[in-house]
Design a protein around this motif. Structure first.
Motif, PDB file in Angstrom:
ATOM      1  N   HIS A   1      37.838  39.590  41.988  1.00 53.79           N
ATOM      2  CA  HIS A   1      38.204  38.343  41.325  1.00 53.79           C
ATOM      3  C   HIS A   1      37.123  37.290  41.523  1.00 53.79           C
ATOM      4  O   HIS A   1      36.464  37.253  42.561  1.00 53.79           O
ATOM      5  CB  HIS A   1      39.536  37.822  41.861  1.00 53.79           C
ATOM      6  CG  HIS A   1      40.716  38.667  41.482  1.00 53.79           C
ATOM      7  ND1 HIS A   1      41.179  38.751  40.196  1.00 53.79           N
ATOM      8  CD2 HIS A   1      41.519  39.476  42.226  1.00 53.79           C
ATOM      9  CE1 HIS A   1      42.223  39.558  40.157  1.00 53.79           C
ATOM     10  NE2 HIS A   1      42.444  40.017  41.370  1.00 53.79           N
TER      11      HIS A   1
ATOM     12  N   VAL B   1      42.857  34.349  44.783  1.00 58.13           N
ATOM     13  CA  VAL B   1      43.930  35.240  44.357  1.00 58.13           C
ATOM     14  C   VAL B   1      45.231  34.717  44.953  1.00 58.13           C
ATOM     15  O   VAL B   1      45.391  34.699  46.175  1.00 58.13           O
ATOM     16  CB  VAL B   1      43.673  36.688  44.814  1.00 58.13           C
ATOM     17  CG1 VAL B   1      44.638  37.648  44.136  1.00 58.13           C
ATOM     18  CG2 VAL B   1      42.229  37.093  44.527  1.00 58.13           C
TER      19      VAL B   1
ATOM     20  N   TYR C   1      44.806  35.955  39.796  1.00 55.92           N
ATOM     21  CA  TYR C   1      44.056  34.818  40.302  1.00 55.92           C
ATOM     22  C   TYR C   1      44.261  33.612  39.392  1.00 55.92           C
ATOM     23  O   TYR C   1      44.929  33.706  38.370  1.00 55.92           O
ATOM     24  CB  TYR C   1      42.582  35.164  40.502  1.00 55.92           C
ATOM     25  CG  TYR C   1      41.735  35.422  39.290  1.00 55.92           C
ATOM     26  CD1 TYR C   1      40.674  34.597  38.991  1.00 55.92           C
ATOM     27  CD2 TYR C   1      41.961  36.513  38.458  1.00 55.92           C
ATOM     28  CE1 TYR C   1      39.849  34.845  37.902  1.00 55.92           C
ATOM     29  CE2 TYR C   1      41.158  36.770  37.371  1.00 55.92           C
ATOM     30  CZ  TYR C   1      40.101  35.925  37.096  1.00 55.92           C
ATOM     31  OH  TYR C   1      39.298  36.175  36.006  1.00 55.92           O
TER      32      TYR C   1
END
Length: 311
Positions: free
Chosen positions: A240, A244, A258
């Protein structure tokens, strides 16, 4: 104790084709004042209370029961003695004798274990140095709960004895606030956590399971229990681009979200055995990630209403 099944392992019955005859509609709503509600949870750990749910917001915990005809009845309300407390999360658990517990935590970093049967505080857990963002219950052993905190740690607790068994933090732990944590639905040893450091981490308790068992028979003060640190996860996913804020097991998959409201599913092909990660970001060849889902999820908002739906 009531027989429990691993959540997420039940057979799914249904169809992928939309059925217009089974449309949901609002059947009732309950207002709890002007303060926001941060969490709501049904009691899925005990089949006797599947129609009971609870909410948290401000310094209040409220327990409801769903009745026939869409009626929602208030069963109990707990108001914390600290007016500045703000509960962010809650989870249902139970004592070893099957008594239903409601576990809540928030800005003060103190976990309250409420005995829903006696309507009293069973225990208060003090250990986290910052606010608590999420609490989850082990469905296979519902006397165990895990908490994620702003203090960059995850802790495993025994609600029966009040013992902090394990602390997941240290050299390989999160480098910022931990926002979400979840137990594997069928592997009792594994948990997943994620947070502000943009990572999802998978941890194993197998090596420390003797301490979990010892926590149920411990008779001395909880503060004297030999709490162990788990410093290294078995897998680190850094896929990500920003923090998150939620992760959930879906069988052996992990669903993580996220802040830009996109969703990804991670396929954990390899957990690297007992090998410790060489650094914070695991090399690609050590664990493959297949991105299967890119469907946007609308960001959640806090409202001070409980709304029920019926078909």
């Amino acid at each position: 104790m009531a027989k429990t099944a691993a959540l997420g392992c039940e057979p799914v019955v249904g169809t992928l084709v939309a059925n217009k005859k089974r449309e949901y509609k609002v059947s009732n709503r309950v207002a709890e004042g002007k303060r926001p509600l941060y969490a709501i949870a049904f009691n899925f750990v005990d089949s006797r209370y599947y129609n009971v749910f609870a909410t948290v917001g401000g310094n209040r915990v409220t327990i409801y029961q769903c009745l026939e005809g869409g009626v929602i009845a208030v069963l109990q309300t707990y108001i914390d003695e600290d007016k500045d407390e703000s509960f962010y999360t809650l989870s249902w658990a139970c004592n070893v004798d099957g008594a239903p517990f409601l576990v809540a935590g928030g800005i003060n970093g103190i976990i309250r274990v409420i005995d829903a049967g006696s309507e009293k505080i069973h225990k208060s857990f003090v250990g986290h140095g910052e606010s608590i963002n999420e609490i989850r219950t082990q469905a296979l052993k519902p006397s165990l709960v895990v908490s994620a905190s702003k203090d960059e740690s995850v802790r495993l607790w025994n609600v029966h004895t009040g013992i902090c068994i394990l602390i997941f933090a240290g050299a390989g732990g999160h480098r910022n606030e931990v926002l979400s944590v979840d137990f594997h639905p069928s592997d009792i040893y594994r948990i997943a956590s994620c947070g502000m450091d943009n990572t999802v981490k998978i941890w194993s308790m197998k090596e420390f399971w003797t301490y979990v068992e010892k926590s149920f028979t411990w008779t001395d003060l909880p503060s004297k229990f030999p709490t162990k640190y788990v410093q290294f996860p078995v897998f680190i996913a850094s896929v990500h681009s920003n923090y998150v804020d939620c992760n959930r097991w879906l069988g052996d998959f992990i669903l993580s979200k996220y802040f830009v409201a996109k969703c990804r599913v991670l396929t954990m092909k390899s957990f690297c055995g007992n090998q410790k990660p060489r650094n914070k970001v695991l090399e690609r060849e050590q664990g493959r990630q297949d991105l299967r889902l890119g469907t946007p999820i609308q960001p959640t908002c806090a409202h001070s209403q409980v709304i029920s739906y019926s078909m």
